[in-house]
Scaffold this motif. Structure first.
Motif, PDB file in Angstrom:
ATOM      1  N   VAL A  78       0.847  -1.202   0.000  1.00  0.00           N
ATOM      2  CA  VAL A  78       0.000   0.000   0.000  1.00  0.00           C
ATOM      3  C   VAL A  78       0.884   1.255   0.000  1.00  0.00           C
ATOM      4  CG1 VAL A  78      -1.624   1.333   1.431  1.00  0.00           C
ATOM      5  CG2 VAL A  78      -2.008  -1.119   1.046  1.00  0.00           C
ATOM      6  N   GLU A  79       1.948   1.225   0.784  1.00  0.00           N
ATOM      7  CA  GLU A  79       2.871   2.370   0.835  1.00  0.00           C
ATOM      8  C   GLU A  79       3.452   2.662  -0.549  1.00  0.00           C
ATOM      9  OE1 GLU A  79       5.933   3.624   4.205  1.00  0.00           O
ATOM     10  OE2 GLU A  79       6.739   1.997   3.011  1.00  0.00           O
ATOM     11  N   GLU A  80       3.691   1.588  -1.291  1.00  0.00           N
ATOM     12  CA  GLU A  80       4.269   1.756  -2.629  1.00  0.00           C
ATOM     13  C   GLU A  80       3.206   2.043  -3.696  1.00  0.00           C
ATOM     14  OE1 GLU A  80       6.475  -1.903  -2.775  1.00  0.00           O
ATOM     15  OE2 GLU A  80       7.895  -1.156  -1.262  1.00  0.00           O
ATOM     16  N   GLY A  81       1.947   2.179  -3.277  1.00  0.00           N
ATOM     17  CA  GLY A  81       0.883   2.575  -4.202  1.00  0.00           C
ATOM     18  C   GLY A  81       0.212   1.426  -4.932  1.00  0.00           C
ATOM     19  N   SER A  82       0.480   0.191  -4.495  1.00  0.00           N
ATOM     20  CA  SER A  82      -0.098  -0.955  -5.172  1.00  0.00           C
ATOM     21  C   SER A  82      -1.601  -1.055  -4.898  1.00  0.00           C
ATOM     22  CB  SER A  82       0.613  -2.220  -4.666  1.00  0.00           C
ATOM     23  OG  SER A  82       0.205  -3.316  -5.419  1.00  0.00           O
ATOM     24  N   LYS A  83      -2.348  -1.427  -5.942  1.00  0.00           N
ATOM     25  CA  LYS A  83      -3.808  -1.566  -5.787  1.00  0.00           C
ATOM     26  C   LYS A  83      -4.243  -3.026  -5.743  1.00  0.00           C
ATOM     27  CE  LYS A  83      -5.112   2.870  -6.183  1.00  0.00           C
ATOM     28  NZ  LYS A  83      -3.964   3.358  -5.385  1.00  0.00           N
ATOM     29  N   ALA A  84      -3.271  -3.923  -5.956  1.00  0.00           N
ATOM     30  CA  ALA A  84      -3.607  -5.352  -5.964  1.00  0.00           C
ATOM     31  C   ALA A  84      -2.413  -6.187  -5.529  1.00  0.00           C
ATOM     32  CB  ALA A  84      -4.054  -5.769  -7.364  1.00  0.00           C
ATOM     33  N   ILE A  85      -2.732  -7.320  -4.882  1.00  0.00           N
ATOM     34  CA  ILE A  85      -1.678  -8.268  -4.500  1.00  0.00           C
ATOM     35  C   ILE A  85      -2.021  -9.634  -5.091  1.00  0.00           C
ATOM     36  CG2 ILE A  85      -0.994  -7.059  -2.392  1.00  0.00           C
ATOM     37  CD1 ILE A  85      -2.713  -9.042  -0.785  1.00  0.00           C
ATOM     38  N   ILE A  86      -1.005 -10.471  -5.207  1.00  0.00           N
ATOM     39  CA  ILE A  86      -1.232 -11.816  -5.730  1.00  0.00           C
ATOM     40  C   ILE A  86      -0.356 -12.807  -4.975  1.00  0.00           C
ATOM     41  CG2 ILE A  86       0.553 -11.676  -7.567  1.00  0.00           C
ATOM     42  CD1 ILE A  86      -1.479 -13.231  -9.382  1.00  0.00           C
ATOM     43  N   CYS A  87      -0.854 -14.023  -4.816  1.00  0.00           N
ATOM     44  CA  CYS A  87      -0.028 -15.085  -4.218  1.00  0.00           C
ATOM     45  C   CYS A  87      -0.484 -16.443  -4.742  1.00  0.00           C
ATOM     46  CB  CYS A  87      -0.149 -15.082  -2.688  1.00  0.00           C
ATOM     47  SG  CYS A  87      -1.784 -15.502  -2.071  1.00  0.00           S
ATOM     48  N   ALA A  88       0.440 -17.396  -4.707  1.00  0.00           N
ATOM     49  CA  ALA A  88       0.066 -18.800  -4.839  1.00  0.00           C
ATOM     50  C   ALA A  88      -0.040 -19.306  -3.416  1.00  0.00           C
ATOM     51  CB  ALA A  88       1.142 -19.578  -5.579  1.00  0.00           C
ATOM     52  N   SER A  89      -0.869 -20.333  -3.186  1.00  0.00           N
ATOM     53  CA  SER A  89      -1.010 -20.752  -1.798  1.00  0.00           C
ATOM     54  C   SER A  89      -1.554 -22.162  -1.647  1.00  0.00           C
ATOM     55  CB  SER A  89      -1.938 -19.782  -1.063  1.00  0.00           C
ATOM     56  OG  SER A  89      -2.070 -20.147   0.289  1.00  0.00           O
ATOM     57  N   THR A  90      -1.082 -22.807  -0.575  1.00  0.00           N
ATOM     58  CA  THR A  90      -1.694 -24.066  -0.167  1.00  0.00           C
ATOM     59  C   THR A  90      -2.874 -23.783   0.768  1.00  0.00           C
ATOM     60  OG1 THR A  90      -0.117 -24.240   1.659  1.00  0.00           O
ATOM     61  CG2 THR A  90       0.449 -25.396  -0.385  1.00  0.00           C
ATOM     62  N   GLY A  91      -3.190 -22.515   0.980  1.00  0.00           N
ATOM     63  CA  GLY A  91      -4.393 -22.152   1.729  1.00  0.00           C
ATOM     64  C   GLY A  91      -4.230 -21.014   2.714  1.00  0.00           C
ATOM     65  N   VAL A 110      -5.745 -14.846  -5.598  1.00  0.00           N
ATOM     66  CA  VAL A 110      -5.080 -15.995  -4.969  1.00  0.00           C
ATOM     67  C   VAL A 110      -5.179 -17.222  -5.874  1.00  0.00           C
ATOM     68  CG1 VAL A 110      -5.601 -15.036  -2.682  1.00  0.00           C
ATOM     69  CG2 VAL A 110      -7.032 -16.854  -3.559  1.00  0.00           C
ATOM     70  N   VAL A 111      -4.041 -17.855  -6.075  1.00  0.00           N
ATOM     71  CA  VAL A 111      -3.953 -19.015  -6.961  1.00  0.00           C
ATOM     72  C   VAL A 111      -3.745 -20.253  -6.097  1.00  0.00           C
ATOM     73  CG1 VAL A 111      -2.607 -20.078  -8.816  1.00  0.00           C
ATOM     74  CG2 VAL A 111      -3.036 -17.608  -8.853  1.00  0.00           C
ATOM     75  N   ILE A 112      -4.704 -21.168  -6.165  1.00  0.00           N
ATOM     76  CA  ILE A 112      -4.642 -22.333  -5.283  1.00  0.00           C
ATOM     77  C   ILE A 112      -4.753 -23.638  -6.075  1.00  0.00           C
ATOM     78  CG2 ILE A 112      -5.544 -21.146  -3.236  1.00  0.00           C
ATOM     79  CD1 ILE A 112      -8.316 -22.344  -3.924  1.00  0.00           C
ATOM     80  N   PRO A 113      -4.157 -24.707  -5.519  1.00  0.00           N
ATOM     81  CA  PRO A 113      -4.271 -26.006  -6.199  1.00  0.00           C
ATOM     82  C   PRO A 113      -5.688 -26.547  -6.070  1.00  0.00           C
ATOM     83  CG  PRO A 113      -2.838 -26.160  -4.255  1.00  0.00           C
ATOM     84  CD  PRO A 113      -3.387 -24.779  -4.281  1.00  0.00           C
ATOM     85  N   ASP A 114      -6.250 -26.930  -7.184  1.00  0.00           N
ATOM     86  CA  ASP A 114      -7.625 -27.431  -7.242  1.00  0.00           C
ATOM     87  C   ASP A 114      -7.814 -28.630  -6.304  1.00  0.00           C
ATOM     88  OD1 ASP A 114     -10.181 -27.696  -8.081  1.00  0.00           O
ATOM     89  OD2 ASP A 114      -9.716 -28.558 -10.048  1.00  0.00           O
ATOM     90  N   GLY A 115      -8.761 -28.538  -5.390  1.00  0.00           N
ATOM     91  CA  GLY A 115      -9.139 -29.677  -4.554  1.00  0.00           C
ATOM     92  C   GLY A 115      -8.155 -30.022  -3.455  1.00  0.00           C
ATOM     93  N   LYS A 116      -7.054 -29.313  -3.334  1.00  0.00           N
ATOM     94  CA  LYS A 116      -6.045 -29.694  -2.337  1.00  0.00           C
ATOM     95  C   LYS A 116      -5.842 -28.617  -1.285  1.00  0.00           C
ATOM     96  CE  LYS A 116      -4.595 -33.812  -3.671  1.00  0.00           C
ATOM     97  NZ  LYS A 116      -4.581 -34.990  -2.811  1.00  0.00           N
ATOM     98  N   ILE A 117      -6.911 -27.853  -1.022  1.00  0.00           N
ATOM     99  CA  ILE A 117      -6.764 -26.931   0.100  1.00  0.00           C
ATOM    100  C   ILE A 117      -7.886 -27.173   1.098  1.00  0.00           C
ATOM    101  CG2 ILE A 117      -5.971 -25.264  -1.657  1.00  0.00           C
ATOM    102  CD1 ILE A 117      -7.659 -23.160  -0.266  1.00  0.00           C
ATOM    103  N   ALA A 118      -7.535 -26.998   2.370  1.00  0.00           N
ATOM    104  CA  ALA A 118      -8.487 -27.301   3.442  1.00  0.00           C
ATOM    105  C   ALA A 118      -9.674 -26.337   3.361  1.00  0.00           C
ATOM    106  CB  ALA A 118      -7.786 -27.198   4.785  1.00  0.00           C
ATOM    107  N   MET A 119     -10.836 -26.855   3.727  1.00  0.00           N
ATOM    108  CA  MET A 119     -12.102 -26.141   3.551  1.00  0.00           C
ATOM    109  C   MET A 119     -12.148 -24.774   4.249  1.00  0.00           C
ATOM    110  SD  MET A 119     -14.316 -26.711   1.554  1.00  0.00           S
ATOM    111  CE  MET A 119     -14.255 -28.303   0.841  1.00  0.00           C
ATOM    112  N   GLY A 120     -11.632 -24.718   5.463  1.00  0.00           N
ATOM    113  CA  GLY A 120     -11.662 -23.452   6.208  1.00  0.00           C
ATOM    114  C   GLY A 120     -10.903 -22.351   5.474  1.00  0.00           C
ATOM    115  N   LYS A 121      -9.804 -22.734   4.866  1.00  0.00           N
ATOM    116  CA  LYS A 121      -8.953 -21.743   4.178  1.00  0.00           C
ATOM    117  C   LYS A 121      -9.644 -21.222   2.917  1.00  0.00           C
ATOM    118  CE  LYS A 121      -5.067 -24.463   5.859  1.00  0.00           C
ATOM    119  NZ  LYS A 121      -3.837 -25.212   5.577  1.00  0.00           N
TER     120      LYS A 121
END
Ligand code: F0G
Length: 380
Positions: A78-91, A110-121
Motif C-alpha cells: 500500500v505504501e508503494e501505491g499498489s492496488k492489488a496483491i497476488i499469491c500462490a497458496s496451499t491455503g 489468490v492461486v490455489i491447487p484445485d481440490g487440495k486446500i483445506a475447507m476453512g482456508k
C-alpha cells in the motif's frame, strides 16, 4: 499492563526493528502476541526432562502465522501505491492475503491447487472477497505462474519471496525470547517453502547480534532490512529443526520433488522457494531437517488435542511429531528447552480432523434414559 493500553499489532510493537516509517499507514488486524504454552501432559508421559513449549500461531487473526508476514507485505504494498496483491497458496497465505487486502481496500488474487486446500482456508479466501483462481496443478505450478504474472502486471507478489514477509515473521522469535528471557536450545518448525524457519533465524540472529555475540548472519538473511535498535537479551541462538512430511520432503531427498503429496496439505510443496537460505540456516544453527510420515503427523495432532487441549492443523503438528521423536531418541538431550511452532489452527481443516477423531458422536433419542445410558457407557 496499564489500563488503556491497546495491543495494535506487531508492526507497532516492533516498529524500531521493521522497515516502516513514522508516517507509514499500517495495515493490521492485531496479529502477533500469540501464547507460548508450556506442555505438561505430553512431556510427563515421555519421562524425559525437557521444557517443551508450543508457540500457538493458530491464534493469529486469520488462524495462521502468515498474518505476521502479511501485515508487513500489505503495509509495504500500500505504501508503494499498489492496488492489488497476488499469491500462490496451499491455503493459509491466501486466507491472510484476502483478509489484509480487504482491510487495506485493495484486491487480492489468490492461486490455489484445485481440490487440495483445506475447507476453512477456502472459505476465508472466498468470504474476504478475493479473486480465487483454482489451477489444475499444485502449489509449485502456482508459484511459477504468480511470479510470471507479477513480473508483468501491476500486482505485488506477497508470497514469502517478498522480503517484507520474512521481516514480519521474524517477530515470533522476538516474542519467544522476551517470554523465556533467552532463546530456546531448539526451535522446531514444519517446513514447506522454508520461509518461516528462515524468518525465525533472522529474528534470533538480530537479537544475538545486538547482545554482543559475534554474529555475521543477520545481514546475510535480512536483505538489508534489519533495523534492530532495542535492548538485546538473547546472546545464544537455537538449533533450528525443520520437519517435512515424508511425501513432500525435498530437504531430505536433497533435491526438488515433482509430485509432492501429504495429508498436511499446507506443506504439500516440492520446490521450496527458500531452498539455499534454508540450508544455510541449518548449517549456521547446527540444526537438522527430518521427515515425518502422515501417520506420525496425525498422531501428534491428536495427541495435542486430546492431552493438552490444543487444536492445530496437521502441517503444524509435524513440528511436534518430529520433536517428540528426537526427544525420545536423545537427539534433543535432557535439560533442553524446546519450542515448537504450531503454524495454523485446527479449525482450518475440519474434514481431516473429523475423519480421524477418536470418538464419533453418539446418536440417541432425545430422552433422558438414552442420554443417561450414553453417559454411563462412556464414563472413563
Ligand atoms: N505450516 C502451515 C500451516 C503453513 O500454511 C505453511 C505454509 C507452513 C507450515 C510452511 O511454512 O512455507 O514458510 O516453510 N503455507 C504456505 C501457504 C505455503 O500457501 O499457505 P514455510
Amino acid at each position: 499492563m496499564a489500563f488503556g493500553h491497546r495491543y495494535t499489532g506487531l508492526i507497532d510493537r516492533y516498529r524500531d526493528r521493521l522497515p516502516v516509517h513514522d508516517d507509514t499507514r499500517i495495515i493490521s488486524l492485531g496479529e502477533g502476541n500469540t501464547p507460548l504454552i508450556r506442555l505438561n501432559n505430553i512431556p510427563r508421559e515421555l519421562s524425559r526432562d525437557v521444557e517443551l513449549y508450543v508457540k500457538f500461531e493458530g491464534l493469529n487473526p486469520t488462524g495462521s502465522f502468515k498474518d505476521r508476514g502479511m501485515t508487513m507485505a500489505v503495509t509495504k504494498a500500500v505504501e508503494e501505491g499498489s492496488k492489488a496483491i497476488i499469491c500462490a497458496s496451499t491455503g493459509n497465505t491466501s486466507a491472510a492475503a484476502a483478509a489484509y487486502a480487504a482491510r487495506a481496500g485493495i484486491t487480492a488474487f489468490v492461486v490455489i491447487p484445485d481440490g487440495k486446500i483445506a475447507m476453512g482456508k477456502l472459505a476465508q479466501a472466498m468470504m474476504h472477497g478475493s479473486v480465487v483462481i483454482q489451477i489444475e496443478g499444485n502449489f509449485d505450478d502456482g508459484m511459477r505462474l504468480v511470479k510470471e504474472v507479477a513480473s508483468a502486471a501491476p500486482v505485488t507478489l506477497v508470497n514469502s519471496v517478498n522480503p517484507f514477509r520474512l521481516q514480519g515473521q521474524k517477530t515470533a522469535a522476538f516474542e519467544i525470547v522476551e517470554e523465556l528471557g533467552r532463546a530456546p536450545d531448539f526451535h522446531c518448525l514444519p517446513v514447506g517453502n522454508a520461509g518461516n524457519i528462515t524468518a525465525h533465524w533472522i529474528g534470533y540472529s538480530e537479537l544475538a547480534a545486538h547482545s554482543g555475540d559475534h554474529v555475521t548472519a543477520a545481514c546475510t538473511f535480512c536483505s538489508g532490512h534489519c533495523r534492530y535498535a532495542g535492548g538485546g537479551v538473547a546472546g545464544q541462538r537455537p538449533k533450528m529443526l525443520g520437519y517435512q512430511a515424508s511425501g513432500s520432503a525435498p530437504f531430505m531427498r536433497g533435491a526438488m520433488v515433482d509430485n509432492p503429496d501429504t495429508v498436511a496439505t499446507a506443506i504439500r510443496i516440492g520446490h521450496p522457494q527458500s531452498w539455499d537460505v534454508a540450508w544455510k540456516v541449518r548449517e549456521e544453527s547446527g540444526g537438522w531437517f527430518d521427515e515425518c510420515t502422515d501417520d506420525e503427523i496425525l498422531a501428534a495432532q491428536k495427541l495435542l488435542t486430546e492431552k493438552e487441549g490444543i487444536f492445530c492443523e496437521p502441517a503444524s503438528a509435524a513440528s511436534v511429531a518430529g520433536a517428540l521423536r528426537d526427544i525420545r531418541a536423545g537427539k534433543i538431550p535432557d535439560g533442553s528447552s524446546v519450542v515448537c511452532t504450531l503454524t495454523g489452527h485446527g479449525l482450518k481443516d475440519p474434514d481431516t480432523a473429523i475423519a480421524q477423531a477418536s470418538r464419533t458422536p453418539i446418536k440417541v433419542p432425545a430422552e433422558i434414559d438414552a442420554v443417561t445410558r450414553a453417559i454411563h457407557e462412556n464414563m472413563d
